[in-house]
Design a protein around this motif. Structure first.
Motif, mmCIF file in Angstrom:
data_model
loop_
_atom_site.group_PDB
_atom_site.id
_atom_site.type_symbol
_atom_site.label_atom_id
_atom_site.label_comp_id
_atom_site.label_asym_id
_atom_site.label_seq_id
_atom_site.Cartn_x
_atom_site.Cartn_y
_atom_site.Cartn_z
ATOM 1 N N GLN A 137 0.853 -1.179 0.000
ATOM 2 C CA GLN A 137 0.000 0.000 0.000
ATOM 3 C C GLN A 137 0.891 1.231 0.000
ATOM 4 O OE1 GLN A 137 -2.129 -1.012 3.550
ATOM 5 N NE2 GLN A 137 -0.866 0.279 4.856
ATOM 6 N N ASN B 34 2.448 4.697 1.068
ATOM 7 C CA ASN B 34 2.636 5.308 2.376
ATOM 8 C C ASN B 34 3.520 6.546 2.269
ATOM 9 O OD1 ASN B 34 2.621 5.563 5.294
ATOM 10 N ND2 ASN B 34 1.957 3.434 5.226
ATOM 11 N N VAL B 35 3.689 7.227 3.398
ATOM 12 C CA VAL B 35 4.295 8.558 3.360
ATOM 13 C C VAL B 35 5.649 8.601 2.673
ATOM 14 C CG1 VAL B 35 3.066 9.625 5.265
ATOM 15 C CG2 VAL B 35 5.059 8.211 5.748
ATOM 16 N N GLU B 36 6.476 7.573 2.880
ATOM 17 C CA GLU B 36 7.815 7.645 2.307
ATOM 18 C C GLU B 36 7.793 7.554 0.779
ATOM 19 O OE1 GLU B 36 6.688 5.255 4.114
ATOM 20 O OE2 GLU B 36 7.172 3.291 3.296
ATOM 21 N N HIS C 285 -3.634 4.439 7.667
ATOM 22 C CA HIS C 285 -2.233 4.365 7.253
ATOM 23 C C HIS C 285 -2.091 4.382 5.743
ATOM 24 C CE1 HIS C 285 -1.443 2.078 11.260
ATOM 25 N NE2 HIS C 285 -1.276 3.351 11.415
ATOM 26 N N ALA C 286 -3.023 3.751 5.044
ATOM 27 C CA ALA C 286 -2.911 3.656 3.590
ATOM 28 C C ALA C 286 -3.309 4.972 2.939
ATOM 29 C CB ALA C 286 -3.815 2.536 3.083
ATOM 30 N N LEU C 287 -2.585 5.332 1.896
ATOM 31 C CA LEU C 287 -2.836 6.604 1.221
ATOM 32 C C LEU C 287 -3.106 6.378 -0.253
ATOM 33 C CD1 LEU C 287 0.074 8.641 2.800
ATOM 34 C CD2 LEU C 287 -2.350 9.067 3.172
#
Lengths: 482, 124
Positions: B19, B21-23, B63-65
């Motif tokens: 999924q 994520n921010v990174e 958490h998932a974007l």
């Protein structure tokens, strides 16, 4: 007319949950519940699969802490292949530890910087449109970038140990399938700034200071928000040290008295029971010795720092002493202090990663051990969110016939319900108007436990977000789509 | 992703995640063009290829974007807004452990051929 408030899904948590709060005609809270509306069928899915597939299959429970499921299942399979606790090679155990502490680093960083810090830095009543990581970046860009890079560093550790950042295959029954090359080690130890372990330790220290500073300025709110007494459960090392990978079960009550101590987790069924309730797919575990009513407990960072005697790394130990002194050595029952505990664990994880990277055993060649096979095994691990139980039985054809998983969030089911109830009673009850900020406080209480409600599959365009206000007859009074 | 890697396209880096994520915002910020690829439900065509823009506001989610949120973070944290597209490939079966169906295989092949052409044209 009585009213029911529904918050669905709860945001900035993992997976899909919903909160319902019922109000009577006077606006007084009569009932509050935190429901998990996703059904997790993994215990059934894995039946019939060969046992060696379990560590790879079950990690698909989660996209954030798959390493926890990977390692808990691998530990159970170690027992099944006759290579249970203490029998792995030094290289295998330390590689797994490195993988796990890398995961703790990335998960704790993600939770604090991305999911929770907006509530603290921007305020629980801030416009929800800016109450997020970009809002944090607008306020303090360095902090937001540090959060992203801490998470990235942890993910890179996982990649190097598990083979993939998500859903790796590193741990196998009886060991590990790779060691750490000197090149990989040196990249983490001496990599170009900022992606090296010394920088991660420094940023982790700064994160602890950030929370302590916030606490100093908001002591009453942080201490009082969703504070309630509970039991606390975790693994601890045999000598009482904090250990995320392996240990014995220990539980303390709200006053610090040991309810369980030195319990071999292969016997967890003798000490832990699970209750079902009709309105949630999530079970309610309890300590058998205290019974269903009084035996519920917290797990996770708050619980771990309540059960352990000390932290075996110098910087985190120093912070632990400050943290423990705040409650005069007694268990800490303040929900928002979970963030403080989580950041001390972040620092500890970074310190342990450095210690492991300097250990030559990681370059060893003996990766797998096997012994006499048995038909049943239990694997426990301290996942970022708390104690995770995996229990399997296999048949003569090596197929899994039974699986029982008690995930961290399930262990925290009753505490999350208590936290929601605290907010409902203290922030919503008998108020003339229910504001978005009030509803966010309900989520803040849940978010402190960093629940992982499940995230098994995803596809483009899925994941609704809705807040609904319904009266006692089921009529929708208000609906918000975020 | 493995199949795309095997095509050895010059100047193209591939990364696969469970999924977003921010990174991933950091990775996006380091590239001129970003293609998000995922299986999709509810499509009537074998695949769709659409432009993606940074979200005006961040969704308050888990958490998932989504790709839009990743681009918004790339802009907010790194000041970068790459040209971004979403390649959504029609899927049919979603059970755990299921391989690709024959129809999904065919859709994937069509989508990859299209993507290869797009990337060759997009190359500076």
């Amino acid at each position: 007319m009585g009213r029911k408030i529904t918050i669905e899904p709860v945001t900035r948590v993992e997976g899909h949950g919903k909160v319902t709060i019922r109000l009577d005609d006077a606006g007084k809270v009569t009932q509050s519940r935190f429901h998990v509306v996703e059904f997790r069928g993994f215990e059934r899915f894995v039946q019939g699969r060969p046992y060696w597939e379990a560590p790879v299959l079950v990690q698909r429970l989660c996209g954030i802490c798959p390493v926890s499921h990977h390692l808990a299942a691998a530990k159970a399979m170690d027992v099944i292949v006759g290579a249970g606790p203490g029998k792995l090679t030094a290289t295998a155990e330390k590689m797994r530890r490195l993988m796990h502490y890398g995961q703790m680093l990335q998960s704790h960083a993600l939770h604090f910087f991305y999911l929770s810090s907006p509530d603290f830095l921007l305020g629980m009543d801030a416009d929800p449109a800016v109450r997020n990581i970009i809002g944090v970046a607008a306020l303090n860009k360095d902090l937001a970038v540090q959060g992203v890079l801490l998470r990235k560093f942890g993910q890179e550790i996982i990649l190097a140990t598990a083979g993939k950042k998500i859903h790796g295959t590193g741990a196998v029954p009886g060991g590990i399938n790779k060691n750490l090359s000197p090149e990989e080690r040196d990249r983490f130890l001496k990599g170009a700034a900022p992606l090296n372990i010394d920088q991660m330790i420094e940023w982790s220290r700064a994160a602890v200071e950030l929370f302590k500073d916030y606490h100093r300025k908001n002591k009453d709110m942080v201490d009082g928000f969703a504070e309630f007494p509970s039991n606390h459960l975790s693994l601890v090392r045999k000598d009482g040290a904090l250990d995320f990978y392996h240990g014995v079960l220990r539980a303390v009550d709200a006053e610090g008295r040991k309810v369980l101590d030195d319990v071999d987790y292969q016997n967890y069924l003798e000490v832990i029971g699970e209750e079902t309730r009709s309105w949630s797919y999530m079970k309610f575990p309890y300590l058998r010795s205290l019974g269903k009513t009084d035996g519920w407990y917290r797990v996770g960072p708050l619980a771990r720092l309540n059960t352990c005697d000390y932290i075996p790394s110098p910087l985190a130990q120093k912070e632990f002493e400050v943290y423990k002194a705040y409650t005069d050595g007694k268990p800490n029952n303040m929900s928002l202090h979970t963030h403080w505990a989580r950041l001390i664990e972040l620092l500890h994880s970074a310190e342990v990663i450095k210690e492991l990277l300097l250990d030559k055993d990681l370059q060893g060649a003996k990766l797998v051990k096997k012994g006499k096979k048995v038909a049943e095994g239990v694997g426990l691990i301290e996942a970022p969110r708390g104690t995770l139980f995996h229990h399997y039985r296999i048949n003569d054809d090596d197929q899994i016939t039974m699986a029982n998983l008690i995930v961290s969030t399930t262990n925290n089911n009753e505490p999350m319900n208590r936290a929601v109830h605290w907010v409902a009673m203290n922030a919503l009850s008998e108020k003339p108007e229910i504001t978005e900020g009030m509803l966010n406080r309900v989520e803040v209480a849940i978010r402190a436990y960093d629940p992982c409600l499940s995230c098994a599959t995803h596809a483009v365009g899925r994941m609704p977000l809705e807040v609904t206000l319904v009266d006692a007859r089921g009529n929708v009074l208000q609906r918000k789509v975020r | 992703m493995e199949r795309l890697k095997r095509r050895r396209l010059r100047g193209v880096a591939c990364d696969a995640n469970y999924q977003l994520n921010v990174e991933d915002a950091l990775a996006c910020a380091g590239h001129d063009t970003v293609i998000f690829v995922d299986a999709a439900r509810g499509l009537r065509r074998p695949f769709t290829f659409t432009e993606v823009r940074a979200a005006g506001s961040m969704p308050a989610m888990s958490h998932a974007l989504g790709p839009e949120a990743i681009l918004a973070i790339a802009a907010g944290l790194y000041g970068k807004t790459p040209d971004a597209r979403l390649l959504a490939i029609r899927g049919y079966r979603w059970t755990l452990g299921e391989g690709l169906s024959a129809k999904a295989e065919a859709n994937l092949a069509l989508a990859l051929d299209f993507l290869e052409g797009f990337l060759k044209e997009a190359r500076p």
